[in-house]
Scaffold this motif. Sequence first.
Motif, mmCIF file in Angstrom:
data_model
loop_
_atom_site.group_PDB
_atom_site.id
_atom_site.type_symbol
_atom_site.label_atom_id
_atom_site.label_comp_id
_atom_site.label_asym_id
_atom_site.label_seq_id
_atom_site.Cartn_x
_atom_site.Cartn_y
_atom_site.Cartn_z
ATOM 1 N N MET A 1 28.620 27.677 21.561
ATOM 2 C CA MET A 1 29.891 28.174 22.104
ATOM 3 C C MET A 1 29.677 29.560 22.712
ATOM 4 N N PRO A 2 29.988 29.722 24.008
ATOM 5 C CA PRO A 2 29.815 31.035 24.634
ATOM 6 C C PRO A 2 30.709 32.086 23.980
ATOM 7 N N ASN A 3 30.166 33.283 23.795
ATOM 8 C CA ASN A 3 30.965 34.400 23.303
ATOM 9 C C ASN A 3 31.753 35.064 24.420
ATOM 10 N N ARG A 4 31.147 35.140 25.606
ATOM 11 C CA ARG A 4 31.799 35.794 26.747
ATOM 12 C C ARG A 4 31.639 34.931 27.991
ATOM 13 N N VAL A 5 32.730 34.717 28.690
ATOM 14 C CA VAL A 5 32.730 33.953 29.936
ATOM 15 C C VAL A 5 33.418 34.793 31.007
ATOM 16 N N ALA A 6 32.734 35.027 32.116
ATOM 17 C CA ALA A 6 33.336 35.709 33.267
ATOM 18 C C ALA A 6 33.875 34.648 34.216
ATOM 19 N N VAL A 7 35.120 34.813 34.634
ATOM 20 C CA VAL A 7 35.769 33.848 35.525
ATOM 21 C C VAL A 7 35.994 34.495 36.882
ATOM 22 N N LEU A 8 35.442 33.850 37.916
ATOM 23 C CA LEU A 8 35.592 34.318 39.290
ATOM 24 C C LEU A 8 36.303 33.223 40.078
ATOM 25 N N SER A 9 37.394 33.587 40.714
ATOM 26 C CA SER A 9 38.171 32.610 41.463
ATOM 27 C C SER A 9 38.401 33.093 42.882
ATOM 28 N N ASP A 10 38.565 32.150 43.793
ATOM 29 C CA ASP A 10 38.996 32.458 45.157
ATOM 30 C C ASP A 10 38.130 33.544 45.800
ATOM 31 N N ILE A 11 36.829 33.291 45.795
ATOM 32 C CA ILE A 11 35.885 34.212 46.433
ATOM 33 C C ILE A 11 36.059 34.174 47.946
ATOM 34 N N HIS A 12 36.347 33.022 48.480
ATOM 35 C CA HIS A 12 36.648 32.827 49.903
ATOM 36 C C HIS A 12 35.586 33.417 50.827
ATOM 37 N N GLY A 13 34.332 33.188 50.472
ATOM 38 C CA GLY A 13 33.258 33.538 51.387
ATOM 39 C C GLY A 13 33.104 35.004 51.684
ATOM 40 N N VAL A 14 33.461 35.881 50.736
ATOM 41 C CA VAL A 14 33.330 37.329 50.959
ATOM 42 C C VAL A 14 32.178 37.829 50.078
ATOM 43 N N LEU A 15 30.995 37.921 50.662
ATOM 44 C CA LEU A 15 29.814 38.281 49.892
ATOM 45 C C LEU A 15 29.856 39.693 49.315
ATOM 46 N N PRO A 16 30.312 40.724 50.034
ATOM 47 C CA PRO A 16 30.332 42.062 49.421
ATOM 48 C C PRO A 16 31.202 42.126 48.165
ATOM 49 N N ALA A 17 32.342 41.446 48.169
ATOM 50 C CA ALA A 17 33.200 41.435 46.981
ATOM 51 C C ALA A 17 32.511 40.703 45.832
ATOM 52 N N LEU A 18 31.888 39.563 46.140
ATOM 53 C CA LEU A 18 31.165 38.814 45.110
ATOM 54 C C LEU A 18 30.038 39.650 44.533
ATOM 55 N N VAL B 1 45.992 31.840 32.152
ATOM 56 C CA VAL B 1 45.284 32.976 32.732
ATOM 57 C C VAL B 1 45.008 32.689 34.206
ATOM 58 N N ASN B 2 45.385 33.618 35.054
ATOM 59 C CA ASN B 2 44.964 33.579 36.456
ATOM 60 C C ASN B 2 44.171 34.862 36.699
ATOM 61 N N PRO B 3 42.871 34.747 37.023
ATOM 62 C CA PRO B 3 42.062 35.959 37.198
ATOM 63 C C PRO B 3 42.321 36.704 38.488
ATOM 64 N N GLY B 4 43.120 36.124 39.393
ATOM 65 C CA GLY B 4 43.290 36.719 40.712
ATOM 66 C C GLY B 4 42.149 36.314 41.616
ATOM 67 N N SER B 5 42.019 36.975 42.744
ATOM 68 C CA SER B 5 41.038 36.587 43.766
ATOM 69 C C SER B 5 39.950 37.636 43.921
ATOM 70 N N VAL B 6 38.714 37.159 44.009
ATOM 71 C CA VAL B 6 37.599 38.058 44.292
ATOM 72 C C VAL B 6 37.645 38.536 45.739
ATOM 73 N N GLY B 7 37.864 37.611 46.682
ATOM 74 C CA GLY B 7 37.696 37.962 48.083
ATOM 75 C C GLY B 7 38.942 38.115 48.927
ATOM 76 N N MET B 8 40.087 37.570 48.454
ATOM 77 C CA MET B 8 41.322 37.641 49.239
ATOM 78 C C MET B 8 42.490 38.029 48.333
ATOM 79 N N PRO B 9 42.492 39.234 47.776
ATOM 80 C CA PRO B 9 43.530 39.607 46.826
ATOM 81 C C PRO B 9 44.883 39.823 47.496
ATOM 82 N N TYR B 10 45.933 39.476 46.779
ATOM 83 C CA TYR B 10 47.286 39.831 47.171
ATOM 84 C C TYR B 10 47.792 40.893 46.193
#
Length: 251
Positions: free
Chosen positions: A1-18, A174-183
């Motif tokens: 069972m993982p102790n820590r999980v990072a969730v990345l959503s909605d990267i939308h092809g933005v490499l610098p943000a990723l 939980v909604n982590p928000g967006s990595v590449g296209m934040p509102y």
Amino acid sequence: MPNRVAVLSDIHGVLPALEAVLAEPEVRAADRLVLTGDIAAGPQPAQVLDRLTGLGDRVAWVGGNADRELLEYRRGERDTVPDPIGPWAAEQLREDHLDLLAALPPTLTLPVEGLGEVLFCHATPRDDEEVVLVDSRLDRWAEVFAEVPPEVRTVVCGHTHMPFVRLAHGRLVVNPGSVGMPYGRAGAHWALLGPGVDLRSTQFDVEAAAARLARESSWPGIADWADYYLHARASDAEALAAFGPRDGRGA
């Protein structure tokens, strides 16, 4: 069972943000990275997919509606894509990228320390473009969770690009928000799970990122695209007003 999980959503092809998020110490140290969809539809689709596949089996993938749309467009199953950048992004993908997108599951369930069984999806557990929001009524949440097994007490979703945590019928959403296209506010937004839930925002040099996109992306509208999305010029109030009618409120 993982102790820590990072969730990345909605990267939308933005490499610098990723790249900014992947450089975070807690992301580097996480046992797993889970991607909750809309990964490639943006100005650097191939580069983003290559960066993520390079991380190997540590990454768990979930597909989103934009990923599906790119695949359908390239394979002749649709003539248009709702997002103006979509047709161009689809044409940048290699066959191995298309095979990857075709294999993405709509949901994923993983045990996480302190949270038990966690279901990851893009929009809702039953549909990759259905809308639920922080202020969606409880009846709506009951509807979209109708087929979720009772042992799943935490659901992680993306799609609407605005981070939130709330309870709905005893389940933590939980909604982590967006990595590449934040509102709402600039930054690359993500979440850290285990043993609780932390919403995170990684700040990076937006002007330098926009200049990099202008150099590295051949999409004709890249300058305006980068200015609008990297600066989060759509407010959360505007986004909620636009999305609100799609969650069935008032029906």
